[in-house]
Design a protein around this motif. Structure first.
Motif: not given
Ligand code: UTP
Length: 496
Positions: A437-443
């Protein structure tokens, strides 16, 4: 129940007459409950207990530097240093034992959690995960999952009974919490709660402390009180009835605990061990964890305070610490060994001195909250049975995957709700990334896991126990955080 006259005479011969100083001021009800408390004390052993505590607190700790040596490598299994096949063999062996109902887990949950400073049992603490799960719930779900994994592998329907040692402080709230939460889906008859004994706290001159005018200052007898409590509460018989031969004993506060860890169980069983300890490599020489080692040829845990700094700092040829096997209170014990301990060795367990601030009532009847230690609590430790083991092994695991205890309130440098939460989230981020998986932060930026606090990625133990089974759900997915992978979300991802 004792009469007042009997209580008086027993206390007098134990040198503890001061305990009845406020008797005339007590109401009838208070008198009744105080007499009951006194009757439940081991009054015959009271004199020895008080004198022993005062003497032990006054004696300097023995220095063990001359006789200490590491556990020989042939008795150590290591997750990091073993190849994939060996690890898989241990895991398979553990899952087989679990599937045959031969494994139970035992939670030590009788502590007062004074450093964390909450008024309820530590297991009910929520460290602030996205799911708001408490430590008890996380552990219950891990039991579910390990049963399921063993069932899947061996086509069986197995049970891992959960024994929970509580104390006077933790039994009622723990029971209530489990009932309110319907035992987190576990079968209530497979959750066995029992209570350890309490013993009185004593002043430095050997006098039992009055917490209030009609109540003694009592404390649980340490997590080594387990062995007496197993007998008091017929837990060994319960294990025998269920066919449980192996017990994984652990502390309530390690958020990463792998309960009934098949690799650990499998390693211990395949080595024919009667007792085993999981350890992590010590982070630095002064880290305040006990070290699993040998003293005079006998295995035991040595506290940092029992050796000189030079000994703790000794390094081997490759620069590694010689005494690096940090005890993380994760033990394997066979039922046969527990029986032997109960029958032969319990009385020989070491007593440890803990100096504590114990609220008390002074001679004039004023309630006092001390600002420095005024009392001695004598404690037994669960690992003090190691010297009696005939086949003792050590299993070294990776700290990031298995050890992050909750000891202190936020604000302290170590072992706080924040560090525990971060350890779990960081682990789940690693699992998600390893599954593709690729995790993205709030931005919307990609989370690398290199710096800063971990992303809010939480994976329910009901979905994955140690990172397994995630690839079909997460491979190639780009996931904004906060991301909570519970059973419902797992189903949605599966159906995509
Ligand atoms: P700790 O030594 O960390 O003690 O216990 P604690 O009570 O949790 O916390 P402090 O020292 O008061 O801050 C290690 C483990 O042993 C259990 C605890 O519940 C924890 O799981 N324990 C401790 C018992 O079961 N009984 C005891 O008498 C003491």
């Amino acid at each position: 129940m004792l009469s007042l006259e009997e209580a008086k005479s027993c206390l007098e011969s134990a040198g503890q007459s001061h305990l009845l100083q406020f008797w005339p001021e007590l109401s009838e009800e208070e008198k009744g409950s105080f007499l009951l408390e006194l009757s439940q004390l081991d009054l015959k052993g009271l004199k020895d207990h008080c004198e022993g505590a005062a003497q032990a607190a006054a004696s300097p700790a023995a220095s063990l530097d001359r006789d200490i040596e590491p556990v020989p490598p042939e008795f150590i299994g290591s997750v990091r240093r073993s190849d994939k096949n060996t690890l898989a063999d241990w895991e398979n062996e553990g899952l087989l034992q679990i599937s045959e109902n031969r494994v139970g887990v035992l939670l030590l949950a009788g502590g007062q959690g004074t450093r964390l400073g909450v008024r309820y049992p530590k297991g009910m603490y929520d460290v602030g995960l996205p799911s708001s799960k408490t430590l008890y719930q996380i552990q219950a779900e891990r039991i579910h999952k390990i049963q399921e994994l063993a069932d899947l592998k061996h086509g069986s329907k197995c049970t891992v009974p959960w024994y929970i040692m509580t104390s006077e402080f933790t039994l009622d709230p723990t029971e209530k919490f489990f009932k309110e939460n319907r035992y987190f889906g576990l079968e209530p008859s497979n959750v066995v709660m029992f209570e350890q004994r309490m013993i009185p706290a004593v002043t430095f001159d050997g006098k039992v402390i009055l917490q209030s005018k009609g109540k003694l200052a009592m404390a649980p007898d340490g997590n080594g009180g387990l062995y007496r409590a197993l007998v008091d509460n017929e837990v060994l018989q319960d294990m025998e009835k269920r066919g449980v031969e192996y017990l994984h004993v652990y502390c309530v506060d390690n958020i990463l605990v792998k309960m009934a860890d098949p690799a650990f169980i499998g390693f211990c069983v395949s080595k024919g061990a009667d007792c085993g300890a999981k350890v992590v490599e010590k982070a630095y020489p002064t880290e305040p964890v006990g070290v699993v080692c040998r003293v005079g040829g006998v295995q035991q845990v040595v506290e940092y305070s029992e050796i000189q700094p030079e000994t703790a700092e000794r390094r081997g040829p490759g620069g590694e610490l010689v005494f690096s096997a940090g005890n993380i209170c994760n033990h394997f014990l066979t039922r046969a060994f527990l029986l032997e301990v109960a029958q032969k060795f319990e009385g020989q367990l070491k007593q440890h001195v803990a100096l504590k601030k114990v609220p008390f009532v002074d001679r004039c009847g004023n309630q006092v909250k001390p600002t420095k230690s005024n009392g001695i609590k004598m404690e037994k430790f669960v690992f003090d049975v190691f010297p009696f083991s005939r086949h003792f092994v050590v299993f070294e695991v990776v700290r990031e995957d298995e050890f992050s205890p909750l000891k202190n309130a936020d604000g302290a440098a170590l072992d706080t709700p924040t560090t525990a939460r971060h350890s779990l989230l960081a682990q789940h981020c690693r699992w998600a990334r390893a599954a593709g998986a690729t995790l993205l932060d709030g931005q919307g930026n990609r989370v690398t896991g290199q710096d800063g606090p971990p992303a809010q990625c939480e994976i329910s133990p009901l979905v994955s126990y140690f990172g397994e089974g995630l690839e079909p759900l997460l491979r190639g997915k780009t996931l904004p955080t906060p991301f909570l992978l519970d059973e419902k979300r797992a189903k949605e991802l599966q159906d995509l």
